[in-house]
Design a protein around this motif. Structure first.
Motif, PDB file in Angstrom:
ATOM      1  N   SER A 201     -40.611 -10.892  -1.705  1.00 47.94           N
ATOM      2  CA  SER A 201     -39.414 -11.518  -2.265  1.00 47.94           C
ATOM      3  C   SER A 201     -38.168 -10.652  -2.160  1.00 47.94           C
ATOM      4  CB  SER A 201     -39.663 -11.885  -3.735  1.00 47.94           C
ATOM      5  OG  SER A 201     -40.795 -12.709  -3.868  1.00 47.94           O
ATOM      6  N   VAL A 202     -38.282  -9.493  -1.521  1.00 47.41           N
ATOM      7  CA  VAL A 202     -37.117  -8.632  -1.328  1.00 47.41           C
ATOM      8  C   VAL A 202     -36.113  -9.331  -0.406  1.00 47.41           C
ATOM      9  CG1 VAL A 202     -36.317  -6.464  -0.309  1.00 47.41           C
ATOM     10  CG2 VAL A 202     -38.366  -6.490  -1.736  1.00 47.41           C
ATOM     11  N   THR A 203     -34.837  -9.191  -0.742  1.00 51.47           N
ATOM     12  CA  THR A 203     -33.758  -9.783   0.046  1.00 51.47           C
ATOM     13  C   THR A 203     -33.033  -8.693   0.840  1.00 51.47           C
ATOM     14  OG1 THR A 203     -33.400 -11.609  -1.488  1.00 51.47           O
ATOM     15  CG2 THR A 203     -31.545 -10.999  -0.088  1.00 51.47           C
ATOM     16  N   LEU A 204     -32.950  -8.890   2.160  1.00 49.95           N
ATOM     17  CA  LEU A 204     -32.225  -7.979   3.042  1.00 49.95           C
ATOM     18  C   LEU A 204     -31.452  -8.795   4.070  1.00 49.95           C
ATOM     19  CD1 LEU A 204     -34.957  -5.264   3.807  1.00 49.95           C
ATOM     20  CD2 LEU A 204     -32.889  -4.923   2.469  1.00 49.95           C
ATOM     21  N   SER A 205     -30.451  -8.190   4.662  1.00 44.81           N
ATOM     22  CA  SER A 205     -29.706  -8.822   5.752  1.00 44.81           C
ATOM     23  C   SER A 205     -30.245  -8.320   7.091  1.00 44.81           C
ATOM     24  CB  SER A 205     -28.220  -8.485   5.640  1.00 44.81           C
ATOM     25  OG  SER A 205     -28.005  -7.108   5.915  1.00 44.81           O
TER      26      SER A 205
END
Length: 312
Positions: A201-205
């Protein structure tokens, strides 16, 4: 490997052209909907980034927009586990292609609770077990590791995706308990699943992901900090397993047509490692029937082809 010929090409312009080209293609595939929080992502988004080991970062489109990294997190968990327990890890998880869906229970039962590789779900859950057993606060250790690699403290878990993962994770729970029955899960199953859902569920670009993984293109050394993230041998091993097992049941086709170690996630992201050169990250939420981003596949294929980046 010498990639100096690539610098004769106008990479920034081509990266921009690839995003525009992808946006103009007919809409195919569909956004992942078995995790409800992912179904709400705007499907028309397209991002592309290329981070080189000599410090250059090229990007276009929605490359600065955060997205759920999902299975791409399995790379980072694997590196942490390899660093923590060494070669003993491979007694509990193998390094062979699966040949079955990434969430197959049948294969796991037949092979006595030992996952085929760390990039199918059962393998990643096993890795989560290693991290839970060897870190007093495994989730904090995981997010700290990503922040270190990305050079950014403003990286977080999407709480909505995390809760959605937990509520719709019955199949993953079944695999975890099956491995527990064979003695191949050592920690409390619920804690292991919490860690696994958290890391997915980690958010990265695109920019952050490409930058974070450059150590795999640089023999284990992060080029921005010159810090050793993993050994040269382990960087080789991770790239080798990515080459055979990183793109679900499309791994063989990707190796055949693109020729780069790569990992995809059902959030629509794909990362491709170019040893000795850099990392490509593409993102667009619509997936093909293998679970890989349709436009992400298109952009990485075109970029690798144009720049001659195949490792083969």
């Amino acid at each position: 490997m010498d990639w100096t010929v690539k610098h004769e090409f106008d990479i920034p312009t081509f990266v921009q052209q690839l995003v525009e080209e992808a946006r103009a293609l007919p809409a195919t595939g569909k956004v992942a909907d078995y995790i409800p929080a992912l179904a709400n992502v705007k499907p028309e988004q397209v991002g592309l980034a290329l981070a080189t080991i000599d410090g250059k970062l090229y990007s276009a489109g929605d490359a600065q927009t955060g997205f759920s990294i999902q299975s791409i997190s399995k790379i980072l968990g694997l590196v942490m586990a390899m660093n923590r327990v060494g070669d003993s890890l491979w007694q509990r998880v193998h390094m062979e292609p699966s040949g079955l869906p990434f969430n197959s229970i049948v294969q796991l039962e037949y092979e006595h609770g030992i996952p085929r590789n760390p990039f199918i779900n059962a393998g990643a859950i096993l890795i989560a077990d290693v991290l839970v057993k060897h870190y007093s606060a495994s989730r904090q250790a995981f997010i700290s590791f990503i922040r270190q690699l990305a050079g950014c403290e403003q990286i977080f878990v999407d709480e909505g995706v995390f809760q959605s993962e937990k509520q719709h994770g019955s199949r993953n729970a079944a695999m975890a308990y099956l491995m527990k029955s064979f003695g191949n899960i050592e920690a409390d199953v619920e804690r292991v699943l919490e860690h696994y859902f958290y890391q997915c569920s980690v958010t990265l670009s695109c920019q952050q992901l490409a930058t974070s993984l450059t150590f795999l293109a640089n023999r284990g050394v992060h080029p921005q900090t010159n810090g050793m993230i993993c050994s040269r041998r382990d960087a080789h091993r991770v790239n080798a397993i990515l080459s055979t097992s990183g793109m679900y049941d499309q791994s063989g086709e990707f190796a055949f047509t693109v020729g780069l170690p790569a990992k995809s996630g059902v959030g629509g992201g794909i990362v491709a490692i170019v040893p000795g050169y850099g990392v490509i990250c593409a993102w667009s939420p619509r997936l093909n029937h293998f679970g890989n981003s349709c436009l992400g596949m298109h952009m990485i294929t075109r970029l690798a082809e144009q720049l001659g980046l195949s490792v083969y």
